[in-house]
Design a protein around this motif. Structure first.
Motif, PDB file in Angstrom:
ATOM      1  N   GLY A   1       0.326  -1.286   0.067  1.00 35.41           N
ATOM      2  CA  GLY A   1       0.153  -0.143   0.145  1.00 35.41           C
ATOM      3  C   GLY A   1       0.995   1.163  -0.193  1.00 35.41           C
ATOM      4  O   GLY A   1       1.929   1.333  -0.106  1.00 35.41           O
ATOM      5  N   PRO A   2      -0.173   2.241  -0.025  1.00 28.88           N
ATOM      6  CA  PRO A   2       1.432   3.124  -0.398  1.00 28.88           C
ATOM      7  C   PRO A   2       1.732   3.581   0.846  1.00 28.88           C
ATOM      8  O   PRO A   2       0.754   3.848   2.230  1.00 28.88           O
ATOM      9  CB  PRO A   2      -0.609   4.436  -0.935  1.00 28.88           C
ATOM     10  CG  PRO A   2      -1.293   4.106  -0.070  1.00 28.88           C
ATOM     11  CD  PRO A   2      -0.607   2.666  -0.506  1.00 28.88           C
ATOM     12  N   LYS A   3       2.235   4.476   0.813  1.00 29.55           N
ATOM     13  CA  LYS A   3       3.829   4.808   2.270  1.00 29.55           C
ATOM     14  C   LYS A   3       3.081   5.908   2.819  1.00 29.55           C
ATOM     15  O   LYS A   3       4.299   7.212   2.045  1.00 29.55           O
ATOM     16  CB  LYS A   3       4.827   4.949   2.139  1.00 29.55           C
ATOM     17  CG  LYS A   3       5.298   4.642   3.620  1.00 29.55           C
ATOM     18  CD  LYS A   3       6.641   4.385   3.766  1.00 29.55           C
ATOM     19  CE  LYS A   3       7.514   4.724   4.903  1.00 29.55           C
ATOM     20  NZ  LYS A   3       8.444   4.073   5.079  1.00 29.55           N
ATOM     21  N   LEU A   4       2.652   6.863   3.342  1.00 26.10           N
ATOM     22  CA  LEU A   4       1.736   8.037   3.709  1.00 26.10           C
ATOM     23  C   LEU A   4       2.640   8.471   5.226  1.00 26.10           C
ATOM     24  O   LEU A   4       3.068   7.579   5.915  1.00 26.10           O
ATOM     25  CB  LEU A   4       0.148   8.244   3.872  1.00 26.10           C
ATOM     26  CG  LEU A   4      -0.334   7.640   2.266  1.00 26.10           C
ATOM     27  CD1 LEU A   4      -1.034   7.626   2.173  1.00 26.10           C
ATOM     28  CD2 LEU A   4       0.262   8.474   1.374  1.00 26.10           C
ATOM     29  N   PRO A   5       3.162  10.047   5.541  1.00 27.13           N
ATOM     30  CA  PRO A   5       3.725  10.188   6.787  1.00 27.13           C
ATOM     31  C   PRO A   5       2.114  10.402   7.781  1.00 27.13           C
ATOM     32  O   PRO A   5       0.930  11.167   7.422  1.00 27.13           O
ATOM     33  CB  PRO A   5       4.091  11.504   6.534  1.00 27.13           C
ATOM     34  CG  PRO A   5       3.582  11.788   5.278  1.00 27.13           C
ATOM     35  CD  PRO A   5       3.376  10.622   4.006  1.00 27.13           C
ATOM     36  N   ASN A   6       2.239  10.344   8.918  1.00 29.27           N
ATOM     37  CA  ASN A   6       1.469  11.170  10.390  1.00 29.27           C
ATOM     38  C   ASN A   6       1.084  12.124  10.261  1.00 29.27           C
ATOM     39  O   ASN A   6       2.085  12.749   8.933  1.00 29.27           O
ATOM     40  CB  ASN A   6       2.664  10.129  11.163  1.00 29.27           C
ATOM     41  CG  ASN A   6       2.823   9.116  11.721  1.00 29.27           C
ATOM     42  OD1 ASN A   6       2.006   8.203  11.793  1.00 29.27           O
ATOM     43  ND2 ASN A   6       3.707   9.158  12.685  1.00 29.27           N
ATOM     44  N   GLY A   7      -0.182  12.467  10.122  1.00 26.75           N
ATOM     45  CA  GLY A   7      -0.670  13.450   9.998  1.00 26.75           C
ATOM     46  C   GLY A   7      -1.080  13.444   8.558  1.00 26.75           C
ATOM     47  O   GLY A   7      -1.695  14.476   8.291  1.00 26.75           O
ATOM     48  N   THR A   8      -0.925  12.817   7.986  1.00 29.04           N
ATOM     49  CA  THR A   8      -1.753  12.814   6.442  1.00 29.04           C
ATOM     50  C   THR A   8      -3.137  12.489   6.855  1.00 29.04           C
ATOM     51  O   THR A   8      -3.758  11.891   7.202  1.00 29.04           O
ATOM     52  CB  THR A   8      -1.625  11.705   5.238  1.00 29.04           C
ATOM     53  OG1 THR A   8      -0.006  11.583   5.107  1.00 29.04           O
ATOM     54  CG2 THR A   8      -2.126  11.576   3.682  1.00 29.04           C
ATOM     55  N   LEU A   9      -3.892  13.235   5.830  1.00 28.49           N
ATOM     56  CA  LEU A   9      -5.290  13.378   5.884  1.00 28.49           C
ATOM     57  C   LEU A   9      -5.357  12.761   4.989  1.00 28.49           C
ATOM     58  O   LEU A   9      -5.680  13.219   4.077  1.00 28.49           O
ATOM     59  CB  LEU A   9      -6.087  14.852   5.579  1.00 28.49           C
ATOM     60  CG  LEU A   9      -7.710  15.277   6.253  1.00 28.49           C
ATOM     61  CD1 LEU A   9      -8.283  14.702   7.383  1.00 28.49           C
ATOM     62  CD2 LEU A   9      -8.234  16.718   5.244  1.00 28.49           C
ATOM     63  N   MET A  10      -6.921  10.982   5.553  1.00 30.68           N
ATOM     64  CA  MET A  10      -7.280  10.326   4.586  1.00 30.68           C
ATOM     65  C   MET A  10      -9.047  10.753   4.522  1.00 30.68           C
ATOM     66  O   MET A  10      -9.269  11.091   5.427  1.00 30.68           O
ATOM     67  CB  MET A  10      -7.185   8.881   4.832  1.00 30.68           C
ATOM     68  CG  MET A  10      -5.370   8.997   5.023  1.00 30.68           C
ATOM     69  SD  MET A  10      -4.993   8.312   3.401  1.00 30.68           S
ATOM     70  CE  MET A  10      -5.432   7.299   2.373  1.00 30.68           C
ATOM     71  N   CYS A  11      -9.461  11.175   3.500  1.00 28.07           N
ATOM     72  CA  CYS A  11     -11.050  10.962   2.989  1.00 28.07           C
ATOM     73  C   CYS A  11     -11.033  10.574   1.987  1.00 28.07           C
ATOM     74  O   CYS A  11     -10.647   9.841   1.385  1.00 28.07           O
ATOM     75  CB  CYS A  11     -11.414  12.364   2.009  1.00 28.07           C
ATOM     76  SG  CYS A  11     -10.936  13.672   3.571  1.00 28.07           S
ATOM     77  N   THR A  12     -12.461   9.753   2.728  1.00 23.58           N
ATOM     78  CA  THR A  12     -13.930   9.088   1.438  1.00 23.58           C
ATOM     79  C   THR A  12     -14.970  10.032   0.727  1.00 23.58           C
ATOM     80  O   THR A  12     -15.298  10.812   1.298  1.00 23.58           O
ATOM     81  CB  THR A  12     -14.067   7.679   1.487  1.00 23.58           C
ATOM     82  OG1 THR A  12     -14.785   7.671   2.784  1.00 23.58           O
ATOM     83  CG2 THR A  12     -13.114   6.711   1.573  1.00 23.58           C
TER      84      THR A  12
ATOM     85  N   THR B   1     -16.119  12.263   4.649  1.00 33.67           N
ATOM     86  CA  THR B   1     -15.172  11.725   5.660  1.00 33.67           C
ATOM     87  C   THR B   1     -13.890  11.767   5.952  1.00 33.67           C
ATOM     88  O   THR B   1     -13.621  10.829   4.874  1.00 33.67           O
ATOM     89  CB  THR B   1     -16.232  10.363   6.154  1.00 33.67           C
ATOM     90  OG1 THR B   1     -17.946  10.559   6.136  1.00 33.67           O
ATOM     91  CG2 THR B   1     -16.348   9.689   7.293  1.00 33.67           C
ATOM     92  N   CYS B   2     -13.380  12.022   6.838  1.00 24.07           N
ATOM     93  CA  CYS B   2     -11.713  12.281   7.015  1.00 24.07           C
ATOM     94  C   CYS B   2     -11.525  11.548   8.248  1.00 24.07           C
ATOM     95  O   CYS B   2     -12.000  11.582   9.084  1.00 24.07           O
ATOM     96  CB  CYS B   2     -11.423  13.519   6.228  1.00 24.07           C
ATOM     97  SG  CYS B   2     -12.114  14.297   5.219  1.00 24.07           S
ATOM     98  N   SER B   3     -10.090  10.940   7.953  1.00 24.60           N
ATOM     99  CA  SER B   3      -9.279   9.994   9.279  1.00 24.60           C
ATOM    100  C   SER B   3      -7.692  10.618   9.037  1.00 24.60           C
ATOM    101  O   SER B   3      -7.206  11.512   8.009  1.00 24.60           O
ATOM    102  CB  SER B   3      -9.344   9.388   9.123  1.00 24.60           C
ATOM    103  OG  SER B   3      -9.185   8.359  10.475  1.00 24.60           O
ATOM    104  N   VAL B   4      -7.320  11.394   9.885  1.00 23.14           N
ATOM    105  CA  VAL B   4      -6.212  11.396  10.328  1.00 23.14           C
ATOM    106  C   VAL B   4      -4.785  10.455  10.211  1.00 23.14           C
ATOM    107  O   VAL B   4      -5.485   9.457  11.314  1.00 23.14           O
ATOM    108  CB  VAL B   4      -5.137  13.081  11.214  1.00 23.14           C
ATOM    109  CG1 VAL B   4      -4.205  13.313  10.879  1.00 23.14           C
ATOM    110  CG2 VAL B   4      -6.348  14.370  10.625  1.00 23.14           C
ATOM    111  N   LEU B   5      -3.984  10.535   9.901  1.00 23.90           N
ATOM    112  CA  LEU B   5      -2.985   9.438  10.558  1.00 23.90           C
ATOM    113  C   LEU B   5      -2.096   9.537  11.106  1.00 23.90           C
ATOM    114  O   LEU B   5      -1.765  10.629  11.299  1.00 23.90           O
ATOM    115  CB  LEU B   5      -2.601   8.971   9.225  1.00 23.90           C
ATOM    116  CG  LEU B   5      -2.661   8.327   7.478  1.00 23.90           C
ATOM    117  CD1 LEU B   5      -1.423   7.565   6.918  1.00 23.90           C
ATOM    118  CD2 LEU B   5      -3.450   6.823   7.966  1.00 23.90           C
TER     119      LEU B   5
END
Length: 112
Positions: free
Chosen positions: A87-98, A107-111
């Motif tokens: 899967g993609p490698k994303l840094p902490n603090g990345t905002l993920m949304c669907t 709807t969003c969540s922060v890594l």
């Protein structure tokens, strides 16, 4: 690790599975109040700290069936596979949304 967030109404959610290396093998867009035999589309986006938002194309729902918790139909659109190491490698603090097609709110969540 899994993170799960829903809209204020609680009928539309995002689940993000990620590991300690912040690889994201699975993202799920989930809607609780779906309509049986209806085709749903969803997309996901991510915004790394200090970068612009990257958005996927629309993807058809991969599962529609009985909700199990309440009357009605649940809909899920998945990107990736549960338990896979990649899967993609994303840094902490990345905002993920669907977002579901035709629905303004995301709807969003922060890594991390």
């Amino acid at each position: 690790m899994d993170t799960h967030r829903c809209t204020d109404r609680g009928n539309y959610c995002i689940t993000v599975q990620y590991n300690t290396a912040t690889r994201v093998p699975l993202i799920i867009a989930h809607k609780v109040s779906g309509v049986k035999n209806h085709t749903y589309w969803a997309r996901w986006s991510h915004k790394k700290p200090g970068h612009s938002t990257q958005t996927s194309g629309w993807k058809k729902s991969t599962w529609t069936g009985d909700n199990g918790r309440a009357p009605g139909v649940a809909v899920e659109t998945l990107w990736g596979k549960k338990g896979r190491p990649g899967g993609p490698k994303l840094p902490n603090g990345t905002l993920m949304c669907t977002q579901l097609k035709g629905s303004a709110p995301k709807t969003c969540s922060v890594l991390g």
